[in-house]
Structure formats: structure tokens, C-alpha cells
Design a protein around this motif. Structure first.
Motif, PDB file in Angstrom:
ATOM      1  N   ARG A  33       0.371  15.475  -3.613  1.00  0.00           N
ATOM      2  CA  ARG A  33       0.406  15.091  -2.584  1.00  0.00           C
ATOM      3  C   ARG A  33      -0.183  13.582  -2.386  1.00  0.00           C
ATOM      4  N   TYR A  34      -1.257  13.404  -3.383  1.00  0.00           N
ATOM      5  CA  TYR A  34      -1.642  12.001  -3.494  1.00  0.00           C
ATOM      6  C   TYR A  34      -0.783  11.228  -4.288  1.00  0.00           C
ATOM      7  N   GLY A  35      -0.096  11.682  -5.200  1.00  0.00           N
ATOM      8  CA  GLY A  35       0.847  10.929  -5.752  1.00  0.00           C
ATOM      9  C   GLY A  35       1.980  10.307  -4.921  1.00  0.00           C
ATOM     10  N   LEU A  36       2.461  11.295  -4.059  1.00  0.00           N
ATOM     11  CA  LEU A  36       3.448  10.942  -2.932  1.00  0.00           C
ATOM     12  C   LEU A  36       3.142   9.937  -2.211  1.00  0.00           C
ATOM     13  N   ALA A  37       1.769  10.088  -1.529  1.00  0.00           N
ATOM     14  CA  ALA A  37       1.103   9.211  -0.744  1.00  0.00           C
ATOM     15  C   ALA A  37       1.228   7.631  -1.354  1.00  0.00           C
ATOM     16  N   MET A  38       0.775   7.664  -2.531  1.00  0.00           N
ATOM     17  CA  MET A  38       0.580   6.328  -3.269  1.00  0.00           C
ATOM     18  C   MET A  38       2.077   6.073  -3.818  1.00  0.00           C
ATOM     19  N   GLU A  43       5.998   1.681  -2.154  1.00  0.00           N
ATOM     20  CA  GLU A  43       7.435   1.536  -1.433  1.00  0.00           C
ATOM     21  C   GLU A  43       7.152   0.529  -0.195  1.00  0.00           C
ATOM     22  N   GLY A  44       6.109   0.415   0.154  1.00  0.00           N
ATOM     23  CA  GLY A  44       5.668  -0.535   1.396  1.00  0.00           C
ATOM     24  C   GLY A  44       6.003   0.328   2.535  1.00  0.00           C
ATOM     25  N   LYS A  45       5.680   1.618   2.420  1.00  0.00           N
ATOM     26  CA  LYS A  45       6.038   2.484   3.759  1.00  0.00           C
ATOM     27  C   LYS A  45       4.549   3.362   4.102  1.00  0.00           C
ATOM     28  N   PRO A  46       3.839   2.324   4.665  1.00  0.00           N
ATOM     29  CA  PRO A  46       2.324   2.585   4.978  1.00  0.00           C
ATOM     30  C   PRO A  46       2.150   4.068   5.877  1.00  0.00           C
ATOM     31  N   LYS A  76      -5.419  -2.528   5.723  1.00  0.00           N
ATOM     32  CA  LYS A  76      -4.345  -3.782   5.647  1.00  0.00           C
ATOM     33  C   LYS A  76      -3.363  -3.777   6.816  1.00  0.00           C
ATOM     34  N   LEU A  77      -3.218  -2.564   7.461  1.00  0.00           N
ATOM     35  CA  LEU A  77      -2.267  -2.564   8.682  1.00  0.00           C
ATOM     36  C   LEU A  77      -3.308  -3.169   9.997  1.00  0.00           C
ATOM     37  N   GLY A  78      -4.254  -3.522   9.574  1.00  0.00           N
ATOM     38  CA  GLY A  78      -5.164  -4.238  10.920  1.00  0.00           C
ATOM     39  C   GLY A  78      -5.943  -2.903  11.779  1.00  0.00           C
ATOM     40  N   ARG A  79      -5.900  -1.698  11.220  1.00  0.00           N
ATOM     41  CA  ARG A  79      -6.432  -0.745  12.020  1.00  0.00           C
ATOM     42  C   ARG A  79      -7.733  -0.364  11.542  1.00  0.00           C
ATOM     43  N   SER A  80      -8.581  -1.203  11.888  1.00  0.00           N
ATOM     44  CA  SER A  80      -9.946  -1.234  11.479  1.00  0.00           C
ATOM     45  C   SER A  80     -10.788  -0.040  12.070  1.00  0.00           C
ATOM     46  N   ASP A  81     -10.522   0.422  13.181  1.00  0.00           N
ATOM     47  CA  ASP A  81     -11.366   1.470  13.675  1.00  0.00           C
ATOM     48  C   ASP A  81     -10.981   2.985  13.045  1.00  0.00           C
ATOM     49  N   GLU A  82      -9.715   2.852  12.738  1.00  0.00           N
ATOM     50  CA  GLU A  82      -9.162   4.152  12.177  1.00  0.00           C
ATOM     51  C   GLU A  82      -9.791   4.316  10.705  1.00  0.00           C
ATOM     52  N   ALA A  83      -9.654   2.798  10.019  1.00  0.00           N
ATOM     53  CA  ALA A  83     -10.125   2.736   8.617  1.00  0.00           C
ATOM     54  C   ALA A  83     -11.616   3.232   8.660  1.00  0.00           C
TER      55      ALA A  83
END
Length: 115
Positions: A33-38, A43-46, A76-83
């Protein structure tokens, strides 16, 4: 004569397909699952990557790298609160597992984000 190699995007797509097959057989396989996420990150599919990180931490709440990488993706997506929330959860997981190195890195990122 050497065998020609597929373009890198084809190798990544093959990796996504392979890891997806592994996960069909064993949905809680943290490494796959970690490998798939990475692979999705590469692929640029965040959004797909974030979905995989979320599933991973739901099944394996102590898989510390998933918190760190998902927080980086969110930042990187600018979603600081979620980060920030992901980092706080990651720090809890790092404390449970005794992973001081990851905790230090995540605390540094948390400080940068103002969390």
C-alpha cells in the motif's frame, strides 16, 4: 544486444498495476500500500496517493512513513491544516513505535507549517 527498456512512465504504471494486484489479494499489506501511494506520488496523482496513505494508516496506524509522506503531499498541495493534522497523528505513531528519527523530521515539518 541489450533488451530495450520501457519508458519510465510505463514502468511506473506496471508498478501501480502490480501493487494493485497484491492489494487485491491482501488489502492490509502495508508495504504494498505504501509502495502504491509512492507510485502515485511519482505519477503526479496526489489525490490517489492520499487515498492510499489514508487507507494504509487506517489498517496500520503505526506505519509512521505514511504519515510523513502524506503530510508532505498535503503541504505541497497547500493543504497545511490537513498536513498539520497528519503530522500530529504521525508524531503519536512515532511515539508508540519509538521512531525518534521520524519524530524529529515530522516535528521539524510541523514547526515549518506553524502547527
Amino acid at each position: 544486444m541489450p533488451t530495450p527498456r520501457a519508458p519510465s512512465h510505463h514502468r511506473r504504471m506496471d508498478r501501480i498495476a502490480l501493487l494493485s494486484q497484491v492489494l487485491e489479494q491482501n488489502p492490509t499489506d502495508a508495504f504494498a500500500r505504501y509502495g502504491l501511494a509512492m507510485a502515485y506520488v511519482a505519477e503526479g496523482k496526489p489525490e490517489e496517493a492520499l487515498n492510499q496513505f489514508t487507507t494504509l494508516t487506517a489498517h496500520n496506524p503505526d506505519y509512521v512513513p505514511a504519515y510523513q509522506m502524506s503530510a508532505q503531499t498535503l503541504a505541497k498541495l497547500g493543504r497545511s491544516d490537513e498536513a498539520i493534522e497528519r503530522l500530529k497523528s504521525g508524531l503519536e505513531a512515532a511515539a508508540r513505535t519509538g521512531n525518534q528519527h521520524a519524530a524529529s523530521e515530522m516535528q521539524g515539518m510541523l514547526d515549518e507549517l506553524g502547527g
